[in-house]
Design an enzyme around this catalytic site. Structure first.
Site, mmCIF file in Angstrom:
data_model
loop_
_atom_site.group_PDB
_atom_site.id
_atom_site.type_symbol
_atom_site.label_atom_id
_atom_site.label_comp_id
_atom_site.label_asym_id
_atom_site.label_seq_id
_atom_site.Cartn_x
_atom_site.Cartn_y
_atom_site.Cartn_z
ATOM 1 N N ARG A 160 0.855 -1.181 0.000
ATOM 2 C CA ARG A 160 0.000 0.000 0.000
ATOM 3 C C ARG A 160 0.888 1.228 0.000
ATOM 4 O O ARG A 160 1.765 1.361 0.847
ATOM 5 C CB ARG A 160 -0.932 0.008 1.218
ATOM 6 C CG ARG A 160 -2.004 -1.057 1.168
ATOM 7 C CD ARG A 160 -2.863 -1.059 2.413
ATOM 8 N NE ARG A 160 -4.020 -1.939 2.274
ATOM 9 C CZ ARG A 160 -4.020 -3.229 2.487
ATOM 10 N NH1 ARG A 160 -2.892 -3.817 2.871
ATOM 11 N NH2 ARG A 160 -5.114 -3.948 2.318
ATOM 12 N N PHE B 289 -0.432 6.508 -3.078
ATOM 13 C CA PHE B 289 -1.455 6.721 -4.090
ATOM 14 C C PHE B 289 -2.389 5.526 -4.263
ATOM 15 O O PHE B 289 -3.151 5.477 -5.204
ATOM 16 C CB PHE B 289 -0.793 7.062 -5.433
ATOM 17 C CG PHE B 289 -0.402 8.505 -5.531
ATOM 18 C CD1 PHE B 289 -1.216 9.410 -6.181
ATOM 19 C CD2 PHE B 289 0.765 8.960 -4.947
ATOM 20 C CE1 PHE B 289 -0.870 10.739 -6.270
ATOM 21 C CE2 PHE B 289 1.119 10.289 -5.037
ATOM 22 C CZ PHE B 289 0.307 11.183 -5.703
ATOM 23 N N VAL C 60 -1.142 -1.711 -4.189
ATOM 24 C CA VAL C 60 -0.304 -2.326 -5.217
ATOM 25 C C VAL C 60 -0.666 -3.807 -5.287
ATOM 26 O O VAL C 60 -0.723 -4.496 -4.262
ATOM 27 C CB VAL C 60 1.197 -2.156 -4.903
ATOM 28 C CG1 VAL C 60 2.047 -2.763 -6.016
ATOM 29 C CG2 VAL C 60 1.542 -0.680 -4.718
ATOM 30 N N ASP D 33 10.069 10.746 0.349
ATOM 31 C CA ASP D 33 9.487 9.648 1.131
ATOM 32 C C ASP D 33 10.404 8.429 1.085
ATOM 33 O O ASP D 33 9.967 7.308 0.813
ATOM 34 C CB ASP D 33 8.099 9.301 0.594
ATOM 35 C CG ASP D 33 7.267 8.508 1.616
ATOM 36 O OD1 ASP D 33 7.647 8.526 2.809
ATOM 37 O OD2 ASP D 33 6.285 7.887 1.214
#
Length: 662
Positions: free
Chosen positions: A360, A363, A366, A478
């Site tokens: 996760r 956005f 996954v 990030d």
């Protein structure tokens, strides 16, 4: 009749009333300057102001290798006619150097059946790997700026024809035509191969006028090497040099194929070859009148339909473009990656089933995708953002999709249907670094010390690429272990650019809402919201401490239940002269103490509270590769300061801007 049906109707009429168009298989393209469209960048290559840079543009000697390749394969052989195409290309290039005595190694124009051609730095010219000299297949014209005895080079300023090897079939000294490849001046090259003559010619000039005499002329039959589709492009390399290789424009064409013959239809009653015999005699004048009328209709009829078809085509294209823009589906910004259909991805993820979720991100989720037809496996990220968010994300992705580095998770393709944005990435079989370092339950793969060192170096290398070697600086914002994936050999691949920001080099950082994950965020970023390369360096420092220690950035201590900050904990051990005791206990001491000490000290220095005291990521790469001495780290953690190149005016202006826009 509906417009679409009417358009089909017109197409049918147009098809049956006009003779088939003659089409050729020859290829032509022209780049007066370069953009991200239709080109793939590999290694250290980059775009800058419409120019391609093939090797790093830095002021200190380095080893660099880069390639750029035209996306579409070129047909050089026609099986039906058994004809091999001739080709011609011209381009303008320059070889610049801040230190003229530090020259080498050169650039090439190449043809290859492989669209991933990228070789080693140095004398390998970015064409072949130093450990596998015969692996890559290619035809190349080298513009060599260094004498390499290994490949029988005649001098440090020559042009040569290479076929599947770097020992040239024939060379020519560029000074024979007063051309200095290392002059820094713009040089135009013309390369012509005529298959009927079996001759390849190379021309060079400082002007845009093609010289009458070639510098290099090679009588050689290339048809045996052009039996398959080929990719065309450029490569270059350096080794311990500041040489920079630039391409400013490029045109290419193939010629010599026979035009495709229209198919005959002997049994088609509408074919114009059918003869109709009249029983009634016709006068000459009437016959001429009918012939003239028939000729007029024969010309005017198809012309009318062509005009109507063009009008409908124009209206349809404009409508299509409007709908694409309105829905934020600007596919043209992602020319490199492939477009997948929603149906294809839906089937590959079993309808985006929860059992296929492998991660996760910022956005969305996954998913693991398995394509039944090919057996290929990929990772599909499903965006959960609004339409406006998707458009912004696509704009960022248009540049991120062009990034090429061995330590990046590579984008395979995308899908923009059903008001969703789906991104398809390479699947990483060993998952995220976070899951390997902190498995639940406490079983699973144990990263060896060599794996951990490789992860630290690979991550530093890709950050140096993002920060210093791209046309626009990429601030990831990030960096954390859950965004670092591990391939089948446990090589690190940085992913999840959902929070990334792009900015021009040497520009002041822009205030943003603070984003990222606690424990990895630099103190000045938390304070002012200014993302810079140094905030990424801080996050990198925390990550490599996590890799070395096997502990999370913020962790609850079992004995006291107190929250412990990883940076503070390691710094405390450093102050007591016991820093290597921070090493992951699961390693059981299976590491070299000096290597562990160096990695921990680099992590502390990168996580320094004062951003000005953090090293550049390029310096980190040099330290970890034993190319530079480690930087001293104070025994006590310095007090918290905010000196990230921000002035009072910066902060005040930002506050005023927020008030103005509020």
């Amino acid at each position: 009749m509906l417009p679409r049906n009417f358009l089909v109707f017109l197409l049918l009429i147009f098809t049956f009333h006009l003779p088939p168009l003659i089409s050729a298989e020859n290829t032509t393209f022209d780049f007066p300057f370069f953009t991200v469209r239709n080109l793939t960048l590999l290694g250290d290559s980059y775009f800058k102001n419409g120019v391609i840079g093939l090797t790093r543009e830095i002021g200190v000697p380095s080893s660099s290798s880069g390639s750029i390749i035209y996306n579409n394969p070129i047909h050089f052989f026609d099986q039906e006619s058994n004809i091999t195409a001739s080709f011609s290309t011209s381009f303008s290039f320059s070889v610049k150097n801040v230190n003229p005595s530090s020259f080498g190694d050169g650039l090439t124009f190449f043809l290859s059946p492989d669209n991933q051609t990228l070789g080693s730095p140095g004398g390998y010219l970015g064409l072949v790997n130093s450990s596998e000299l015969t692996k890559n297949r290619f035809l190349a014209i080298e513009f060599d700026t260094k004498l390499d005895a290994q490949f029988n080079d005649p001098n440090e300023n020559h042009v040569g024809l290479d076929i599947n090897a770097l020992t040239s079939i024939k060379t020519a000294d560029a000074l024979l035509q007063d051309i200095d490849l290392k002059s820094g001046n713009l040089i135009t090259a013309w390369i012509d191969y005529k298959n009927d003559l079996r001759v390849l010619n190379v021309f060079l000039s400082y002007s845009s006028l093609k010289p009458p005499t070639p510098l290099l002329s090679v009588a050689f039959d290339l048809s045996g090497y052009l039996k398959e589709d080929m990719f065309v492009g450029f490569s270059a390399s350096t080794e311990g040099s500041t040489e920079v290789h630039l391409i400013e424009n490029w045109s290419f064409k193939t010629f010599g194929f026979l035009p495709v013959r229209p198919k005959s239809h002997p049994h088609n009653v509408s074919d114009s070859s059918v003869t109709i015999i009249s029983d009634v005699p016709v006068s000459n004048s009437t016959n001429k009148h009918h012939k003239g009328l028939g000729l007029g209709l024969g010309i005017a009829g198809p012309a009318f339909f062509f005009v109507v078809l063009a009008v409908f085509g124009y209206v349809s294209v404009k409508k299509w473009k409007y709908m694409r823009i309105e829905n934020g589906l600007k596919a043209e910004i992602l020319t490199g990656p492939r477009e997948f259909s929603y149906k294809e991805l839906y089937a590959a993820t079993r309808g985006f089933h929860s059992s296929r979720i492998i991660g996760r991100g910022a956005f969305g989720n996954v998913y693991k995708a398995i394509f039944v037809s090919s057996g290929a496996v990929a990772a599909v990220k499903r965006s959960k953002h609004s339409r406006e968010g998707k458009i912004e994300f696509l704009a960022e992705l248009s540049i991120v999709a062009c990034l090429r580095h061995k330590n990046l998770v590579q984008l395979q393709g995308w899908c923009a249907e059903k008001d969703e944005l789906l991104l398809v990435y390479d699947f990483m079989p060993n998952g995220s670094l976070d899951k390997v370092l902190h498995p639940e339950p406490e079983t699973g793969i144990l990263l060896t010390w060599s794996h951990r060192q490789n992860i630290a170096i690979g991550l530093a290398s890709v950050l140096a690429y993002l920060h210093q070697e791209c046309e626009q600086q990429v601030i990831h914002r990030d960096i954390k272990t859950s965004n670092i994936m591990l391939d089948g050999s446990f090589n690190p691949r940085l992913g999840d650019f959902g929070l990334a920001r792009l900015m021009d080099h040497d520009k002041s950082p822009v205030s943003t809402l603070t984003a990222g994950t606690m424990g990895y965020l630099a103190p000045e970023y938390l304070q002012y919201g200014k993302a810079t390369v140094k905030t990424d360096v801080f996050s990198y420092g925390v990550v490599i401490l996590e890799v070395a220690c096997g502990r999370r950035p913020i962790e609850r201590e079992l004995s006291s239940q107190k929250m412990v900050n990883l940076v503070d904990w390691v710094w405390g051990l450093h102050g007591q002269g016991r820093i290597t005791e921070a090493a992951d206990k699961r390693l059981n001491g299976d590491f070299k103490e000096e290597e562990m000490r160096k990695l921990l000290l680099v992590g502390l220095r990168c996580a320094h509270p004062d951003s000005a005291e953090r090293p550049s990521i390029r310096r980190v790469v040099q330290i970890l590769n034993n190319e530079a001495d480690p930087i001293a780290v104070p025994k006590m953690k310095p007090s918290l300061t905010f000196s990230c190149s921000l002035t009072v005016e910066d902060i005040v202006s930002d506050d005023e801007e927020r008030k103005t826009t509020a």
